[in-house]
Scaffold this motif. Structure first.
Motif, PDB file in Angstrom:
ATOM      1  N   SER A 393       0.838  -1.198   0.000  1.00 40.18           N
ATOM      2  CA  SER A 393       0.000   0.000   0.000  1.00 40.18           C
ATOM      3  C   SER A 393       0.871   1.245   0.000  1.00 40.18           C
ATOM      4  O   SER A 393       2.086   1.171   0.200  1.00 40.18           O
ATOM      5  N   PRO A 394       0.273   2.409  -0.212  1.00 41.21           N
ATOM      6  CA  PRO A 394       1.044   3.649  -0.181  1.00 41.21           C
ATOM      7  C   PRO A 394       1.748   3.848   1.161  1.00 41.21           C
ATOM      8  O   PRO A 394       1.214   3.527   2.222  1.00 41.21           O
ATOM      9  N   TYR A 395       2.962   4.358   1.095  1.00 38.96           N
ATOM     10  CA  TYR A 395       3.777   4.707   2.262  1.00 38.96           C
ATOM     11  C   TYR A 395       4.073   3.519   3.176  1.00 38.96           C
ATOM     12  O   TYR A 395       4.297   3.682   4.370  1.00 38.96           O
ATOM     13  N   SER A 396       4.096   2.323   2.623  1.00 39.30           N
ATOM     14  CA  SER A 396       4.335   1.154   3.456  1.00 39.30           C
ATOM     15  C   SER A 396       5.755   0.619   3.350  1.00 39.30           C
ATOM     16  O   SER A 396       6.259  -0.011   4.288  1.00 39.30           O
ATOM     17  N   TYR A 397       6.412   0.838   2.213  1.00 40.40           N
ATOM     18  CA  TYR A 397       7.719   0.208   1.997  1.00 40.40           C
ATOM     19  C   TYR A 397       8.774   0.920   2.836  1.00 40.40           C
ATOM     20  O   TYR A 397       9.014   2.115   2.681  1.00 40.40           O
ATOM     21  N   SER A 398       9.418   0.157   3.721  1.00 38.40           N
ATOM     22  CA  SER A 398      10.387   0.716   4.652  1.00 38.40           C
ATOM     23  C   SER A 398      11.768   0.137   4.380  1.00 38.40           C
ATOM     24  O   SER A 398      11.945  -1.082   4.330  1.00 38.40           O
ATOM     25  N   GLY A 408       7.500  -5.102  10.107  1.00 42.15           N
ATOM     26  CA  GLY A 408       6.833  -3.948  10.713  1.00 42.15           C
ATOM     27  C   GLY A 408       5.327  -4.120  10.700  1.00 42.15           C
ATOM     28  O   GLY A 408       4.633  -3.827  11.690  1.00 42.15           O
ATOM     29  N   GLN A 409       4.799  -4.600   9.598  1.00 40.64           N
ATOM     30  CA  GLN A 409       3.356  -4.808   9.495  1.00 40.64           C
ATOM     31  C   GLN A 409       2.887  -5.945  10.411  1.00 40.64           C
ATOM     32  O   GLN A 409       1.782  -5.895  10.957  1.00 40.64           O
ATOM     33  N   MET A 410       3.722  -6.950  10.582  1.00 41.97           N
ATOM     34  CA  MET A 410       3.386  -8.015  11.528  1.00 41.97           C
ATOM     35  C   MET A 410       3.276  -7.456  12.943  1.00 41.97           C
ATOM     36  O   MET A 410       2.375  -7.831  13.713  1.00 41.97           O
ATOM     37  N   LYS A 411       4.166  -6.533  13.304  1.00 39.79           N
ATOM     38  CA  LYS A 411       4.089  -5.887  14.613  1.00 39.79           C
ATOM     39  C   LYS A 411       2.787  -5.099  14.745  1.00 39.79           C
ATOM     40  O   LYS A 411       2.139  -5.113  15.808  1.00 39.79           O
ATOM     41  N   PRO A 475       8.922   7.534   4.668  1.00 39.15           N
ATOM     42  CA  PRO A 475      10.115   8.377   4.793  1.00 39.15           C
ATOM     43  C   PRO A 475      10.692   8.410   6.200  1.00 39.15           C
ATOM     44  O   PRO A 475      10.804   9.464   6.837  1.00 39.15           O
ATOM     45  N   GLU A 476      11.090   7.250   6.694  1.00 40.25           N
ATOM     46  CA  GLU A 476      11.671   7.137   8.029  1.00 40.25           C
ATOM     47  C   GLU A 476      12.726   6.037   8.017  1.00 40.25           C
ATOM     48  O   GLU A 476      12.727   5.172   7.133  1.00 40.25           O
ATOM     49  N   SER A 477      13.587   6.031   8.993  1.00 42.66           N
ATOM     50  CA  SER A 477      14.525   4.933   9.136  1.00 42.66           C
ATOM     51  C   SER A 477      13.755   3.665   9.480  1.00 42.66           C
ATOM     52  O   SER A 477      12.628   3.715   9.979  1.00 42.66           O
ATOM     53  N   THR A 478      14.377   2.528   9.213  1.00 46.33           N
ATOM     54  CA  THR A 478      13.681   1.268   9.502  1.00 46.33           C
ATOM     55  C   THR A 478      13.458   1.094  11.001  1.00 46.33           C
ATOM     56  O   THR A 478      12.416   0.566  11.418  1.00 46.33           O
ATOM     57  N   LEU A 479      14.396   1.536  11.818  1.00 45.85           N
ATOM     58  CA  LEU A 479      14.214   1.426  13.265  1.00 45.85           C
ATOM     59  C   LEU A 479      13.022   2.245  13.730  1.00 45.85           C
ATOM     60  O   LEU A 479      12.224   1.803  14.561  1.00 45.85           O
ATOM     61  N   THR A 480      12.881   3.444  13.163  1.00 49.28           N
ATOM     62  CA  THR A 480      11.731   4.287  13.505  1.00 49.28           C
ATOM     63  C   THR A 480      10.433   3.638  13.054  1.00 49.28           C
ATOM     64  O   THR A 480       9.444   3.604  13.797  1.00 49.28           O
ATOM     65  N   SER A 481      10.427   3.109  11.832  1.00 49.37           N
ATOM     66  CA  SER A 481       9.223   2.461  11.312  1.00 49.37           C
ATOM     67  C   SER A 481       8.821   1.265  12.172  1.00 49.37           C
ATOM     68  O   SER A 481       7.645   1.100  12.519  1.00 49.37           O
ATOM     69  N   ARG A 483       9.559   0.684  15.271  1.00 51.08           N
ATOM     70  CA  ARG A 483       9.115   1.152  16.585  1.00 51.08           C
ATOM     71  C   ARG A 483       7.689   1.710  16.528  1.00 51.08           C
ATOM     72  O   ARG A 483       6.856   1.410  17.388  1.00 51.08           O
ATOM     73  N   GLU A 484       7.395   2.484  15.487  1.00 52.18           N
ATOM     74  CA  GLU A 484       6.065   3.075  15.389  1.00 52.18           C
ATOM     75  C   GLU A 484       4.990   2.031  15.105  1.00 52.18           C
ATOM     76  O   GLU A 484       3.861   2.139  15.589  1.00 52.18           O
ATOM     77  N   GLN A 485       5.327   1.007  14.315  1.00 46.44           N
ATOM     78  CA  GLN A 485       4.347  -0.044  14.038  1.00 46.44           C
ATOM     79  C   GLN A 485       3.999  -0.817  15.312  1.00 46.44           C
ATOM     80  O   GLN A 485       2.920  -1.387  15.415  1.00 46.44           O
ATOM     81  N   ALA A 486       4.919  -0.833  16.263  1.00 47.51           N
ATOM     82  CA  ALA A 486       4.689  -1.570  17.505  1.00 47.51           C
ATOM     83  C   ALA A 486       4.172  -0.678  18.630  1.00 47.51           C
ATOM     84  O   ALA A 486       3.908  -1.180  19.733  1.00 47.51           O
ATOM     85  N   SER A 487       4.003   0.628  18.361  1.00 43.72           N
ATOM     86  CA  SER A 487       3.615   1.535  19.447  1.00 43.72           C
ATOM     87  C   SER A 487       2.649   2.631  19.013  1.00 43.72           C
ATOM     88  O   SER A 487       2.505   3.633  19.718  1.00 43.72           O
ATOM     89  N   PHE A 488       1.988   2.465  17.859  1.00 43.40           N
ATOM     90  CA  PHE A 488       1.058   3.491  17.396  1.00 43.40           C
ATOM     91  C   PHE A 488      -0.046   3.704  18.442  1.00 43.40           C
ATOM     92  O   PHE A 488      -0.381   2.794  19.217  1.00 43.40           O
ATOM     93  N   PRO A 489      -0.632   4.902  18.513  1.00 42.78           N
ATOM     94  CA  PRO A 489      -1.698   5.159  19.500  1.00 42.78           C
ATOM     95  C   PRO A 489      -2.896   4.248  19.245  1.00 42.78           C
ATOM     96  O   PRO A 489      -3.438   4.202  18.144  1.00 42.78           O
ATOM     97  N   LEU A 490      -3.312   3.549  20.264  1.00 43.08           N
ATOM     98  CA  LEU A 490      -4.419   2.599  20.101  1.00 43.08           C
ATOM     99  C   LEU A 490      -5.733   3.295  19.797  1.00 43.08           C
ATOM    100  O   LEU A 490      -6.623   2.697  19.156  1.00 43.08           O
ATOM    101  N   ASP A 491      -5.867   4.562  20.210  1.00 38.45           N
ATOM    102  CA  ASP A 491      -7.114   5.272  19.919  1.00 38.45           C
ATOM    103  C   ASP A 491      -7.124   5.855  18.510  1.00 38.45           C
ATOM    104  O   ASP A 491      -8.041   6.599  18.153  1.00 38.45           O
ATOM    105  N   ASP A 492      -6.123   5.504  17.687  1.00 36.37           N
ATOM    106  CA  ASP A 492      -6.188   5.842  16.267  1.00 36.37           C
ATOM    107  C   ASP A 492      -7.199   4.951  15.552  1.00 36.37           C
ATOM    108  O   ASP A 492      -7.495   5.175  14.370  1.00 36.37           O
TER     109      ASP A 492
END
Length: 496
Positions: A393-398, A408-411, A475-481, A483-492
């Protein structure tokens, strides 16, 4: 809700590494009732479809694999494609996925039923499947592009697309023409040049090529990796760091680190100069866009073929095709009896998504993306598409290794479904607000990338969609990606 109308808890479309990664994560979550539909006759995705001569990974094998399932027995640093196919089979067998797969099934449509809260998936043979959750893992490069040159149907020789290769095809004594100079062609052209009586390479846009540091991995090293997994983990970390430097400083942070991009371009130009003798040929093979606008590739043999007497480079525009050859816009005719189409894939017209997907309120995903902007929250979910996960999908390739994106998507799946379990719910949908905020953030971050701060005007890059936006890479480093996939706000997300 009437559970008797649900055939499966989850339905995954695509049996490549992305689809298998999602299946592994579902199994970890305790979701065992899933079905994987695959249009090809076996698993492996691109590593099953592609089997042309010279096929190999263009990312070092220690990195191009699941981090949780390393393969210590890669034969080379850049493994041949057949080994990736074998690795895919190993994954399917170890995680007991094959019995949940159906092959030769082409999905044509998926429609969300808001009353019943399930997806109805229709296939080419008239069947329907229903599932509570739908995952599309159809790959980024799964819809081949076949150019519609005038007269191509009249060609009297053999026409071979690289995604439909004829194993054992003999180019000996033949006049071959290869259309395209992307990463696939870079691997294939040296193999054809060894056998063909004459080879003409039709180049529309030159590609950045850097030296390939490739070598066989000695048996003692393979045994070390098998006995001491930490050793292979260290090798993976080193390679990942090098790729990260290339991706972040050379592409994503072009504006802040332009000298790094220029060093990469200088390395590629030096490589070209050392390998090609003819000055005019070197000039024609030199890109006139910044390094990173198109995905660069690695090769030690591609440039050298243009020194051979039987190989010619043609940069003229193809006007039409006749039974015995190709005619360029200036009237030049190049005789050929085998036409090889290394013309890549169609991402933005037919691949996003690969079939019709209709969500809540009748929103057609493909039409919505193409009429407006390509977007997906964290590169995996879309508003008004409940219980839907889109892996390509758009903006998914890290990063540069697809496995970074997959893991990342599995996380993300693990965190999302874990929250649903905690709440005792079975439905999720990303909010419009969260999606809009993510889109604003990635758009802002991409402003300093080579795609917008550099010169990509002549690249004809598949990174850009029909709106002129570079919406493929996150547009982020893989470590950032990760980390964010494993910690995104649950109320999103909204849950029900």
């Amino acid at each position: 809700m009437n559970d008797r109308r649900i055939d499966h808890e989850a339905l995954i479309v695509g049996a490549g590494f992305g689809g298998m990664g999602a299946a592994i994560e579902f199994t970890r979550l305790g979701i065992e009732d899933f079905l994987i539909l695959e249009r090809e006759d076996d698993l492996g995705g691109t590593w099953h479809v592609n089997h042309y001569p010279g096929l190999a990974v263009d990312i070092a094998s220690v990195t191009y694999s699941y981090s949780f399932e390393p393969n210590p027995y890669w034969s080379r640093l850049f493994a041949p494609g057949a080994e990736l196919k074998k690795y895919a089979a190993h994954i399917a067998d170890k995680y007991d996925l094959r019995r949940r797969m159906e092959f030769g099934v082409i999905v044509e449509q998926a429609v969300w039923d808001d009353d019943g809260e399930f997806w109805t998936v229709r296939t080419h043979d008239g069947r329907t499947h229903t599932a509570r959750y739908l995952v599309t893992a159809t790959g980024f490069l799964s819809q081949p592009h076949t150019p519609d040159f005038p007269g191509i149907d009249s060609f009297a020789g053999d026409i071979i697309h690289t995604t439909d290769w004829r194993d054992g095809y003999d180019f000996g004594g033949r006049r071959a023409a290869v259309i395209g100079t992307g990463a696939t062609a870079v691997q294939l052209i040296p193999e054809i040049a060894r056998r063909a009586r004459a080879l003409t390479v039709f180049q529309r846009t030159p590609i950045w090529v850097v030296p390939k540091v490739d070598f066989p991995i000695p048996r003692p090293v393979q045994h070390l990796f098998a006995k001491v997994p930490l050793a292979q983990k260290a090798a993976r970390a080193v390679n990942t760091s090098l790729l990260e430097m290339l991706m972040v400083f050379g592409v994503l942070r072009y504006q802040q680190a332009k000298p790094g991009n220029q060093v990469a371009a200088l390395l590629a130009k030096t490589h070209l100069r050392l390998q090609v003798r003819d000055r005019e040929t070197r000039k024609a093979l030199t890109p006139h866009y910044d390094f990173g606008c198109k995905r660069p590739t690695f090769s030690n043999s591609y440039f050298r073929v243009f020194n051979q007497q039987n190989v010619a480079l043609e940069t003229g525009t193809i006007d039409h095709i006749e039974p015995d050859g190709i005619v360029t816009a200036d009237g030049t005719k190049i005789l050929a009896d085998t036409l090889v189409l290394a013309t890549g894939f169609n991402l933005w017209d037919v691949n996003f998504p690969a079939f019709q997907i209709v969500g809540r309120d009748g929103r057609d995903l493909g039409q919505w993306w193409r009429d407006g902007r390509f977007q997906a929250y964290e590169g995996i979910t879309v508003p008004r598409f409940p219980n839907f996960l889109t892996l390509n999908s758009p903006y998914s390739y890290s990063g540069l290794s697809y496995f970074t994106t997959i893991e990342g998507q599995m996380k993300h799946i693990g965190r999302l479904f874990g929250e649903m379990r905690r709440r005792g719910t079975r439905r999720f949908e990303v909010t419009e607000r969260a999606n809009a905020d993510f889109l604003d953030r990635v758009t802002k971050n991409l402003a300093s990338s080579v795609f917008y701060a550099g010169d990509c005007s002549g690249s004809r890059s598949y990174y850009f969609n029909q709106h002129g936006e570079a919406t493929l890479l996150r547009p982020e480093s893989t470590l950032t990606s990760l980390r964010e996939q494993a910690s995104f706000p649950l109320d999103d997300y909204e849950y029900a």
